[in-house]
Motif scaffolding. Structure first.
Motif, short mmCIF file in Angstrom:
data_model
loop_
_atom_site.label_atom_id
_atom_site.label_comp_id
_atom_site.label_asym_id
_atom_site.label_seq_id
_atom_site.Cartn_x
_atom_site.Cartn_y
_atom_site.Cartn_z
N MET A 36 0.90 -1.36 0.12
CA MET A 36 0.15 -0.15 -0.04
C MET A 36 0.74 1.20 0.16
N GLY A 37 2.04 1.08 0.20
CA GLY A 37 3.00 2.16 0.02
C GLY A 37 3.13 2.94 1.30
N THR A 38 3.22 4.32 1.51
CA THR A 38 3.50 5.20 2.76
C THR A 38 1.97 4.77 3.57
N PRO A 39 2.38 4.28 4.90
CA PRO A 39 1.12 4.40 5.88
C PRO A 39 0.17 5.50 5.72
N LEU A 40 -1.01 5.17 5.86
CA LEU A 40 -1.90 6.12 5.74
C LEU A 40 -2.26 6.71 7.09
N THR A 41 -2.34 8.04 7.47
CA THR A 41 -2.29 8.56 8.91
C THR A 41 -3.55 9.39 9.04
N ASP A 42 -4.35 9.72 7.93
CA ASP A 42 -5.73 10.27 8.30
C ASP A 42 -6.77 9.68 7.39
N ILE A 43 -7.90 9.88 8.14
CA ILE A 43 -9.18 9.14 7.51
C ILE A 43 -9.29 9.62 6.17
N ASP A 44 -9.24 11.17 5.71
CA ASP A 44 -9.68 11.45 4.24
C ASP A 44 -8.55 10.58 3.43
N SER A 45 -7.36 10.76 3.59
CA SER A 45 -6.44 9.86 2.68
C SER A 45 -6.87 8.55 2.50
N LEU A 46 -7.32 7.97 3.75
CA LEU A 46 -7.47 6.36 3.72
C LEU A 46 -8.82 6.16 2.88
N ASP A 47 -9.72 6.93 2.91
CA ASP A 47 -10.92 6.68 2.21
C ASP A 47 -10.83 7.23 0.92
N ALA A 48 -10.10 8.04 0.35
CA ALA A 48 -9.71 8.55 -0.93
C ALA A 48 -9.01 7.10 -1.76
N GLU A 49 -8.07 6.84 -1.07
CA GLU A 49 -7.50 5.58 -1.52
C GLU A 49 -8.23 4.33 -1.64
N LEU A 50 -8.99 4.24 -0.59
CA LEU A 50 -9.89 2.95 -0.61
C LEU A 50 -11.16 2.90 -1.80
N ILE A 51 -11.57 3.84 -1.89
CA ILE A 51 -12.57 3.82 -2.99
C ILE A 51 -12.16 3.38 -4.32
N GLU A 52 -10.95 3.33 -4.55
CA GLU A 52 -10.16 3.19 -5.96
C GLU A 52 -9.61 1.75 -6.07
N SER A 78 -36.78 -0.53 -8.74
CA SER A 78 -37.38 0.70 -7.97
C SER A 78 -36.14 1.71 -7.99
N PHE A 79 -34.94 1.44 -8.20
CA PHE A 79 -33.87 2.68 -8.23
C PHE A 79 -33.33 2.73 -9.56
N ARG A 80 -34.00 2.27 -10.65
CA ARG A 80 -33.78 2.52 -11.96
C ARG A 80 -33.21 3.70 -12.42
N ASP A 81 -33.67 4.80 -11.90
CA ASP A 81 -33.18 6.28 -12.08
C ASP A 81 -32.29 6.99 -11.41
N GLU A 82 -31.67 6.13 -10.69
CA GLU A 82 -30.40 6.57 -9.61
C GLU A 82 -29.33 6.03 -10.31
N THR A 83 -27.90 6.97 -9.86
CA THR A 83 -26.75 6.46 -10.19
C THR A 83 -26.19 5.51 -8.91
N TYR A 84 -25.74 4.54 -9.31
CA TYR A 84 -25.26 3.58 -8.19
C TYR A 84 -23.94 4.04 -7.83
N TRP A 85 -23.39 3.66 -6.85
CA TRP A 85 -22.12 4.06 -6.26
C TRP A 85 -21.16 3.11 -7.00
N GLY A 86 -21.38 1.79 -6.91
CA GLY A 86 -20.68 0.98 -7.40
C GLY A 86 -19.06 0.64 -7.03
N ARG A 87 -18.72 1.23 -6.17
CA ARG A 87 -17.40 1.18 -5.82
C ARG A 87 -17.40 1.06 -4.34
N PRO A 88 -15.89 0.65 -3.59
CA PRO A 88 -15.76 0.11 -2.30
C PRO A 88 -16.46 1.42 -1.65
N VAL A 89 -16.92 0.96 -0.22
CA VAL A 89 -17.63 1.80 0.52
C VAL A 89 -16.83 2.11 1.75
N PRO A 90 -16.38 3.48 1.98
CA PRO A 90 -15.54 3.68 3.06
C PRO A 90 -16.37 3.67 4.38
#
Length: 245
Positions: free
Chosen positions: A1-17, A38-50
């Protein structure tokens, strides 16, 4: 994973990719494309969820994995399905959430002193991640716990899958896990000292609770009162009394 992540925002940003698990990537994206009628008109997230909640939360809730048409659709833990309705109603009832419902990101929901995460961050087929997928995802939980550790005082684990995934992570992070390893059960409560953290005067309290799946809540195996009781005990041990959020 490279450099250890030390804050939640950085962790979440990397996780969702993350695209490490081919089966989970294929499934989460297929669901996001096919959608439920029932959700056909919605855009799904479709990625890892932080994880969801403040980065200095003294109370952590650990689930299983995102639901296909819940968090995989909305992009937020336990949001947009009946399991989430059950959980957030209980959190609100004990004063840990600003409202009893969670419909979508941006709905105004705020958690007070609580963060929610899971051992697996992608929706799995049949809600059953494989052991290999859980192992692949483990480093995210490792990093999240390291970030939360200075404030963390209590954990509620929803279901045996989360229990089995969490205890080895806590062990590696320095908390002393009893031997033989405690087994999961609703109402289970263990106290874990952390000798490697000289600033930690209090032990970490870990509580077991049946998962908020429809299989449990529709049958009455898990009732609102049962869930609220576990959350209230965990909030107490975390120092989250009324008016303290």
């Amino acid at each position: 994973m490279g450099t250890p992540l030390t804050d939640i925002d950085s962790l979440d940003a990397e996780l969702i990719e993350c695209r490490v698990c081919p089966r989970l990537v294929e499934w989460r994206e297929k669901i996001a494309q096919d959608k439920r009628a029932s959700f056909r008109d919605e855009t799904y997230w479709g990625r890892p969820v932080p994880g969801f909640g403040p980065p200095d939360a003294p109370l952590l809730i650990v689930g299983l994995a995102p639901a296909a048409h819940g968090a995989n659709r909305t992009g937020r833990m336990f949001t947009g399905d009946r399991s989430g309705d059950f959980l957030y109603a209980a959190l609100h009832a004990v004063g840990l959430a600003s409202q009893p419902t969670a419909t979508h990101r941006g709905d105004g929901l705020e958690l007070f002193g609580v963060r929610i995460t899971s051992p697996v961050h992608c929706a799995p087929p049949a809600n059953k991640p494989t052991p290999a997928e859980r192992a692949n995802c483990r480093h995210w939980l490792d990093s999240e716990l390291k970030i939360l550790q200075p404030s963390l005082r209590s954990v509620v684990v929803l279901g045996s899958f989360g229990w089995q995934a969490l205890l080895p992570v806590l062990d590696d992070a320095g908390w002393q896990i009893p031997k033989p390893r405690p087994t999961f059960g609703h109402g289970a409560h263990i106290e874990l000292p952390h000798p490697g953290d000289p600033g930690a005067e209090d032990p970490l309290h870990v509580f077991g609770c049946y998962h908020v799946s429809q299989q449990n809540t529709f049958t009455g195996r898990l009732t609102p009162a049962m869930l609220e009781a576990v959350l209230a005990d965990a909030a107490h041990t975390a120092g989250l009394g009324p008016g303290q959020h």
